[in-house]
Design an enzyme around this catalytic site. Structure first.
Site, PDB file in Angstrom:
ATOM      1  CB  SER A  87      -0.942  -0.037   1.211  1.00  0.00           C
ATOM      2  OG  SER A  87      -1.948   0.937   1.106  1.00  0.00           O
TER       3      SER A  87
ATOM      4  CG  ASP B  58      -5.365  -2.986  -4.857  1.00  0.00           C
ATOM      5  OD1 ASP B  58      -6.192  -2.207  -4.343  1.00  0.00           O
ATOM      6  OD2 ASP B  58      -4.184  -3.086  -4.468  1.00  0.00           O
TER       7      ASP B  58
ATOM      8  CG  HIS C 104      -5.335  -2.281  -0.931  1.00  0.00           C
ATOM      9  ND1 HIS C 104      -4.277  -2.062  -1.783  1.00  0.00           N
ATOM     10  CD2 HIS C 104      -5.026  -1.625   0.226  1.00  0.00           C
ATOM     11  CE1 HIS C 104      -3.380  -1.292  -1.189  1.00  0.00           C
ATOM     12  NE2 HIS C 104      -3.810  -1.020   0.037  1.00  0.00           N
TER      13      HIS C 104
END
Length: 640
Positions: A135, A197, A320
């Protein structure tokens, strides 16, 4: 360790298979997951040594201070402290820009990261460094990797570096992506992106109207990374808000694909938006059916759009948090690839077979409406024109055609060195004292064009990846630099450019090809050992081994002139310090016979400078003996 750059699409699954066949994905994700779950304000990354490979993983549980109206703000990036990031930015190009919030986060971590890296590099067992992050931690890892690559280049280190990110947001603009490509660093980045994602795709869209949804989404993701149970505590986004966010990203992502690499994109006339962010490096797209790797920013953007189009608002958020699942899936598929037949038949043509394998691995094989655009997307990554190997062979032929130009310059140097005027090569060309200098000047420009073309081909990845390590080209470029750069310096000062642009060594006035050839040579010395560099000479070198020696002489002459007119004693002390350091340096070169005999010619600029310095030192000694005369000297009066 770097992934091969500019790969044709036929090898995309092969590259993905290679990455899956190593422990890199499993180990890097394990550490990402660990640091996500244990992250605190004082623990934003972890380091671990596994054999000769050092891993550094950055937490995705970090706030970048940009989830408000400034989320897409960008700021220039050229250096961090004393370390310059890019040497390939050209005059007139857009500056390199990166996400402001992520850069601030990187700056807050830089000192502790540098301390950690010095410790890792101090371990003689360390041969490779893998920097990773999930991330926002992936974007931080990318900036840290750039700092490390720049630092290792500056110290000529042989340690290899690979950055692996998972679901990282976009980081910089088109100039940022281009600069990394030109530095031949694209192969040092592997961005793992899952099929649906939304995080790696977010910054294609203007986020300002979606601030509240984004805040809740980031909170949900970060709490879930710490613990799946904590994610349930976050304020839940309604289905309507999820759909709004998903639709906005899809629309602007489609607009970006329609822009086809330009600064702005449109989709069916409905959406028009400046494309601020661009992908860089290699992207490893993972799905339940495998993985496919690509490195073209335009192709990556199109693949992002096609794959997201098969998803939904819910799965775009959930994906994600599923990188552990995909890493296990890809690794398992590698181990069992011979036992699980593909769903679609594989054509006999290697071209079509490679294309079909890439489609299946992307997870789009069952989406009939997307197969054709996906194939067209993948075809754009196929290399056009001759292969790098053929280009290198053709370049060798081109080199043979410019060798006579170099030979004529060598002849001119020998003529100057033996001339009765005893001026030398550099000063003869600077004064244009012979007609032959005009022909030499033409040859100088022809050679510059040839070597600039070589650099341009390298930056476009049209030459083999190890081209700058091949002895023939390293040695030839080094000889060219030693022979011709003094002429470039002579021309620079003959035209008086130092009066308007500063001295040759200042402000990027030196031609970039020479900077790159310096790097090639230093890397060669590091690889092959310093035996040749430290060998004792019995005669003076045919060419002065510091190609910028004459630029330093010109600066030293300027300092000497300034001493004669400077009245400020502090400034005088600084000038004398510079002069004495250059004097020591020049004497060392001469003692080691690292200079050509033209440096010591009776009437060369250097010899004249040495005489002027001797006279000025004698005058300074007299003034120190008779302090009352010092005031008269500084006031411009003649000292008897």
């Amino acid at each position: 360790m770097a992934i091969n750059e500019a790969s044709p699409f036929e090898s995309s699954e092969m590259l993905a298979t290679f990455v899956a066949s190593t422990p890199l994905l499993a180990e890097s994700w394990r550490l990402c997951n660990h640091v996500n779950r244990s992250a605190t304000a004082h623990r934003s990354f972890v380091a671990e040594q596994i054999g000769r490979v050092a891993y550094v993983a950055f937490s995705g549980v970090q706030m970048v201070g940009g989830s408000d109206d400034t989320w897409r703000n960008m700021v220039p990036l050229d250096r961090i402290g004393d370390v310059a990031f890019f040497s390939s930015i050209r005059e007139g190009e857009e500056p390199v820009m990166v996400h402001a919030g992520i850069l601030n986060l990187f700056n807050s971590l830089l000192h502790s990261f540098q301390t950690q890296m010095l410790e890792i590099l101090g371990n003689k067992e360390t041969k490779s460094v893998v920097i990773t992050g999930h991330s926002i931690g992936g974007a931080t890892a990318s900036l840290c990797t750039l700092w490390l690559l720049s630092y290792l280049r500056a110290i000529s280190s042989s340690v290899s570096v690979l950055c692996i990110t998972y679901g990282s947001p976009l980081l910089g603009n088109d100039s940022f992506s281009t600069a990394i490509f030109r530095e031949r660093w694209s192969g040092n980045f592997c961005h793992v992106v899952s099929k649906h994602d939304i995080m790696p795709r977010l910054l294609f869209a203007p986020i300002t109207p979606l601030t509240s949804q984004l805040n809740f989404l980031l909170q949900f993701w970060q709490l879930s990374m710490t613990s799946p149970d904590f994610g349930k505590l976050a304020v839940q986004i309604t289905d309507r808000e999820k759909a709004k966010l998903f639709t906005a990203v899809m629309d602007y992502l489609e607009a970006a694909t329609q822009g086809d690499g330009e600064g702005e994109g449109e989709s069916k006339g409905e959406v028009s938006v400046p494309i601020l962010f661009r992908p860089f490096g290699n992207y490893l797209f993972v799905s339940e059916d495998g993985a496919v790797c690509m490195d073209s920013p335009a192709t990556i953007t199109k693949m992002m759009h096609l794959m997201l189009a098969t998803g939904s608002p819910d799965c775009s958020i959930e994906d994600h948090l599923k990188y552990g699942y995909y890493v296990d899936k890809v690794s398992w598929q590698f181990l069992t690839q011979g036992n699980s037949p593909k769903q679609r038949s594989i054509p006999e043509s290697s071209y079509e077979a490679g294309l079909e394998l890439a489609i299946q691995s992307s997870g789009l094989a069952n989406q009939e409406s997307l197969i054709i655009p996906a194939k067209e997307c993948l075809k754009t990554t196929r290399r056009m024109g001759p292969s790098p190997v053929l280009n290198a062979a053709a370049l060798a032929l081109s080199l043979s055609k410019v060798v006579p130009y170099r030979a004529q310059i060598e002849w001119y140097k020998a003529l100057c060195d033996e001339h009765d005027e005893q001026v030398g090569y550099y000063d003869s060309f600077k004064s244009r004292s012979a007609k032959s200098a005009m022909k030499v000047n033409i040859n100088r420009h022809k050679l510059a064009r040839f070597w600039n073309d070589v650099i341009e081909m390298m930056e476009k990845n049209e030459l083999p990846h190890d081209f700058d390590k091949r002895a023939k080209w390293v040695n030839t470029s080094h000889f060219y630099k030693l022979l011709v750069e003094p002429l470039d310096i002579a021309e620079y000062y003959r035209k008086g450019l130092h009066r308007t642009k500063g001295h040759y060594m200042e402000n990027g006035n030196r031609e970039r090809r020479y900077v790159m050839f310096d790097r090639w040579w230093k890397d060669r010395i590091r690889r092959d050992g310093a035996a040749e560099e430290n060998s004792v000479r019995s005669t003076f070198a045919s060419l002065t081994q510091d190609s910028c020696f004459w630029a330093k002489v010109e600066e030293a002459r300027d300092w000497l002139d300034s001493v004669r007119s400077e009245k400020d004693t502090n400034k005088l002390a600084l000038l004398w310090d510079k002069i004495e350091k250059f004097e020591v340096y020049a004497n060392q070169l001469i003692e080691q016979k690292e200079v050509s005999k033209d440096v010591l010619a009776k009437n060369s600029s250097y010899s004249i400078w040495v005489g002027d310095l001797r006279d000025l030192k004698q005058l300074r000694e007299r003034l120190n003996m008779f302090p009352h005369q010092l005031t008269s000297f500084l006031d411009g009066e003649v000292v008897p």
